[in-house]
Design an enzyme around this catalytic site. Structure first.
Site, PDB file in Angstrom:
ATOM      1  N   LYS A 170      -5.037   3.421   7.819  1.00 52.39           N
ATOM      2  CA  LYS A 170      -4.681   2.022   7.513  1.00 52.39           C
ATOM      3  C   LYS A 170      -3.243   1.896   7.040  1.00 52.39           C
ATOM      4  CE  LYS A 170      -5.025  -2.367   6.409  1.00 52.39           C
ATOM      5  NZ  LYS A 170      -5.944  -2.928   5.430  1.00 52.39           N
ATOM      6  N   LYS A 245       1.973  -4.516  -0.639  1.00 50.45           N
ATOM      7  CA  LYS A 245       1.016  -3.612  -1.285  1.00 50.45           C
ATOM      8  C   LYS A 245       0.791  -2.363  -0.439  1.00 50.45           C
ATOM      9  CE  LYS A 245      -3.921  -3.017  -1.790  1.00 50.45           C
ATOM     10  NZ  LYS A 245      -5.247  -3.556  -1.457  1.00 50.45           N
TER      11      LYS A 245
END
Length: 294
Positions: A170, A245
């Site tokens: 990811k 993030k």
């Protein structure tokens, strides 16, 4: 199947609804009461806490904002690992750092509970349509056990290897996406500044070597694509702060691995400035605003 689910935000709530549509029984919790109420209205039962959510279920799924939240829910003094029944399948769909994912999975296995990390790609639209991609890390047998449930919420379920590798896939993928979006933004704005029609330039790029998803499907230049966030003031989509993030996660992981990510680190700083400029809630393609004439 009886499922506990914690984390009913923009992604978690539609994921819960799809599990309910698939015929599963859900016991849910979120720190926002209104989110719990929406899940209950869809057919779920409310739990009083995250730890209470794991009582009497076969599987527990979490969708939380960050690594500290995951550690608190699983490993804290009031965490669920102190209460979970042996053999309960644990699935964490949060996007966190790989080291935390591996540490929590190790503690789960010590309690006799199989666990996989399964971060998602596809955004809120994918969560609502049950077309998410799940990148799953964990033992092959645990992946096989989790896959049918994940298939109720997504279309592509990929086993990435051992614990933490779902997170690796990811964050590394999103680092590449961020770099590509910045490069597309720079190329598009420079071509326009030098006098070229952005639509014509985009058409050339998308049949040439500069072609990428950011240029072809999600072009950040206003007026190039009718269905991209650039056509609606960069509202909706994957937020710039969420990209920040993920870039922070990947640069931290790279430091721990002593692996240089020069472009990734620069992308993190560009998105940090973009957020500081007040654009964190906009779609991540709005990073082009760093280059467009003010």
């Amino acid at each position: 199947m009886k499922i506990g689910f914690v984390g009913l935000g923009n992604m978690g709530l539609p994921m819960c609804r799809n599990l309910l549509k698939a015929g599963h029984q859900l016991r849910v919790y979120d720190v926002v009461p209104a989110a719990v109420e929406k899940a209950v209205a869809a057919g779920a039962a409310a739990a009083s806490s995250a730890a209470d959510c794991v009582q009497g279920v076969d599987t527990f799924i979490s969708m939380l904002p960050s690594s500290p939240h995951v550690r608190r829910v699983y490993q804290g003094e009031e965490g669920l690992l102190a209460r979970v029944a042996k053999g309960t399948l644990l699935i964490d769909c949060s996007t966190i750092d790989p080291l935390t994912a591996r540490d929590v999975a190790m503690d789960a296995r010590a309690k006799g509970c199989p666990m996989v990390d399964a971060p998602v790609s596809g955004g809120v639209g994918g969560a609502e349509a049950a077309t998410l991609t799940f990148m799953v890390g964990g033992e092959a047998s645990d992946f096989a056990a989790a896959k049918p449930l994940l298939a109720s919420m997504g279309k592509n379920i990929v086993h990435c290897g051992g614990s933490g590798n779902g997170q690796v896939a990811k964050i590394c993928n999103n680092m590449m996406l961020a770099v590509e979006m910045i490069a597309t933004s720079e190329g598009m704005t420079l071509a326009a500044k030098l006098g070229m029609d952005p639509k014509v330039f985009a058409a050339i790029v998308n049949t040439s070597s500069g072609r990428c998803w950011s240029s072809e499907t999600y072009n950040p230049y206003p007026g190039v694509l009718e269905n991209a966030p650039a056509a609606r003031g960069y509202s909706g989509g994957f937020g710039a702060d969420l990209m920040l993030k993920d870039l922070t996660l990947v640069t931290d992981a790279a430091k721990a691995a002593r692996q240089p990510v020069l472009m990734g680190a620069l992308a993190q700083q560009i998105y940090q400035k973009h957020s500081n400029d007040g654009n964190g809630a906009k779609d991540f393609s709005s990073v082009i605003l760093q280059y467009l004439a003010k």
